[in-house]
Design an enzyme around this catalytic site. Structure first.
Site, PDB file in Angstrom:
ATOM      1  N   ASP A  82       0.848  -1.195   0.000  1.00 43.72           N
ATOM      2  CA  ASP A  82       0.000   0.000   0.000  1.00 43.72           C
ATOM      3  C   ASP A  82       0.890   1.254   0.000  1.00 43.72           C
ATOM      4  O   ASP A  82       1.885   1.313   0.719  1.00 43.72           O
ATOM      5  CB  ASP A  82      -0.864  -0.049   1.278  1.00 43.72           C
ATOM      6  CG  ASP A  82      -2.032   0.911   1.232  1.00 43.72           C
ATOM      7  OD1 ASP A  82      -2.472   1.260   0.134  1.00 43.72           O
ATOM      8  OD2 ASP A  82      -2.515   1.273   2.324  1.00 43.72           O
ATOM      9  N   GLY A 180      -7.909   7.918   7.906  1.00 41.66           N
ATOM     10  CA  GLY A 180      -8.083   8.082   9.345  1.00 41.66           C
ATOM     11  C   GLY A 180      -9.446   8.634   9.701  1.00 41.66           C
ATOM     12  O   GLY A 180     -10.230   9.034   8.840  1.00 41.66           O
ATOM     13  N   HIS A 207      -9.891   4.526  -0.716  1.00 40.72           N
ATOM     14  CA  HIS A 207      -9.109   4.521   0.526  1.00 40.72           C
ATOM     15  C   HIS A 207      -9.922   5.239   1.604  1.00 40.72           C
ATOM     16  O   HIS A 207     -10.809   6.037   1.293  1.00 40.72           O
ATOM     17  CB  HIS A 207      -7.783   5.253   0.329  1.00 40.72           C
ATOM     18  CG  HIS A 207      -6.801   4.516  -0.515  1.00 40.72           C
ATOM     19  ND1 HIS A 207      -5.511   4.262  -0.116  1.00 40.72           N
ATOM     20  CD2 HIS A 207      -6.931   3.953  -1.733  1.00 40.72           C
ATOM     21  CE1 HIS A 207      -4.877   3.589  -1.064  1.00 40.72           C
ATOM     22  NE2 HIS A 207      -5.717   3.380  -2.065  1.00 40.72           N
ATOM     23  N   GLY A 208      -9.573   4.985   2.863  1.00 43.07           N
ATOM     24  CA  GLY A 208     -10.236   5.700   3.946  1.00 43.07           C
ATOM     25  C   GLY A 208     -11.699   5.334   4.103  1.00 43.07           C
ATOM     26  O   GLY A 208     -12.539   6.191   4.381  1.00 43.07           O
ATOM     27  N   ALA A 209     -12.014   4.047   3.925  1.00 42.09           N
ATOM     28  CA  ALA A 209     -13.421   3.624   4.001  1.00 42.09           C
ATOM     29  C   ALA A 209     -13.941   3.579   5.440  1.00 42.09           C
ATOM     30  O   ALA A 209     -15.151   3.552   5.659  1.00 42.09           O
ATOM     31  CB  ALA A 209     -13.600   2.262   3.330  1.00 42.09           C
ATOM     32  N   SER A 210     -13.027   3.592   6.425  1.00 41.86           N
ATOM     33  CA  SER A 210     -13.471   3.575   7.825  1.00 41.86           C
ATOM     34  C   SER A 210     -14.360   4.780   8.102  1.00 41.86           C
ATOM     35  O   SER A 210     -14.025   5.909   7.741  1.00 41.86           O
ATOM     36  CB  SER A 210     -12.260   3.634   8.773  1.00 41.86           C
ATOM     37  OG  SER A 210     -11.542   2.429   8.761  1.00 41.86           O
ATOM     38  N   ASN A 229     -10.387   0.032   0.998  1.00 40.19           N
ATOM     39  CA  ASN A 229      -9.297  -0.013   1.973  1.00 40.19           C
ATOM     40  C   ASN A 229      -9.803   0.414   3.345  1.00 40.19           C
ATOM     41  O   ASN A 229     -10.408   1.488   3.473  1.00 40.19           O
ATOM     42  CB  ASN A 229      -8.187   0.961   1.565  1.00 40.19           C
ATOM     43  CG  ASN A 229      -7.339   0.445   0.424  1.00 40.19           C
ATOM     44  OD1 ASN A 229      -7.760  -0.437  -0.312  1.00 40.19           O
ATOM     45  ND2 ASN A 229      -6.159   0.998   0.280  1.00 40.19           N
TER      46      ASN A 229
HETATM   47 ZN   LIG Z   1      -4.569   4.946   1.528  1.00 39.11          ZN
END
Ligand SMILES: [Zn+2]
Length: 279
Positions: A82, A180, A207-210, A229
């Site tokens: 990554d 984050g 990215h940053g799916a949280s 991700n």
């Molecule tokens: Zn990322």
């Protein structure tokens, strides 16, 4: 042996508007949880073992552990690098058996990003590995939450040219997503995602799916995101499980129990994410 989420599998997921979950692993407990969640759902998964983990633990040792876990799994488990900015690191990981890599030239100019990314694609081809790259720039830190706001969004026209000029297999998009946890809710620009998807043939990566609401993630998958991700929520779940175990442990030294609790909680967390978004 089921090592790998191959290019063909990623394309098949994309073609049927499904996605694979890609989780960052810093240790063996997380690697085991990733594989266990894949097996529990019958879905492929990707373990992202990358630069920041290599700064924490013995890199070749962690890679060997990841390969062993992946090979022993009953579902395809991809091994992915990554956010690498270093072609030498990419070559080392390809030599070690990674099934995919991400070259991150998103801090560079479009021309320099295109050139660096094309070189990564050239390096990966002999290995049969697929390459993800990023256009626009995602804000925030990979390994801890900084409360960052949205970064530089991906321009659809530039994305079409970038994909054609580099030969990448997957494109990480910046559509309001952030690395984050954030102080304000993340608002994904699904209209921008749709415009990018309309002009780029490759699977897209979020990215940053949280922390993004389930229905928004599902809408993004329906529009062409084929790799999700996650990291921040997993880090929190990992620490939370160990802290809860420690707080309830009268002996104050049950590390094996805390590690088992972390693996259990991470497996359950990843399983629920896969069921929600990718099954
Ligand atoms: Zn990322």
């Amino acid at each position: 042996m089921t090592l790998g989420v191959e290019r063909e599998l990623l394309r098949a997921l994309h073609a049927t508007r499904r996605a694979v979950l890609a989780a960052v692993a810093y240790d063996l407990v997380t690697l085991e949880a990733i594989a266990a969640a894949g097996e529990a759902t019958g879905c492929p998964v990707i373990a992202q073992v990358g630069s920041s983990a290599f700064g924490l633990v013995h890199g070749p040792g962690l890679i060997a552990a990841a390969r062993a876990v992946a090979v022993g799994a009953a579902v395809p488990v991809g091994l992915h690098l990554d956010h690498s900015r270093d072609l030498d690191e990419i070559r080392r990981c390809l030599d070690a058996g990674y099934t995919s890599v991400m070259i991150d030239g998103s801090r560079l100019s479009l021309g320099a990003n295109t050139e660096l990314t094309a070189r990564a694609v050239e390096a990966a081809r002999p290995y049969g590995a697929w390459v993800e790259a990023e256009l626009g720039h995602l804000s925030g830190d990979e390994d801890r939450s900084t409360g960052a706001g949205a970064g530089e969004p991906t321009d659809p026209d530039e994305a079409a040219r970038f994909v054609a000029d580099t030969g990448i297999d997957a494109l990480a998009v910046c559509i309001g997503n952030v690395h984050g946890r954030t102080t304000r809710p993340v608002a994904l620009d699904l209209g921008r995602l749709e415009r990018i998807a309309a002009v780029t043939p490759v699977p897209l990566v979020l990215h940053g799916a949280s922390g993004v609401p389930n229905e928004v993630i599902s809408a993004a998958v329906a529009l062409g995101v084929a790799k999700l991700n996650v990291n921040a929520d997993l880090r929190a779940a990992h620490l939370g499980a160990m802290a809860a175990h420690a707080a309830a442990d009268s002996t104050c030294d049950d590390l094996p129990g805390a590690l088992s609790a972390a693996r259990r909680v991470l497996t359950a967390h990843l399983t629920s994410l896969i069921q929600a978004f990718t099954a």
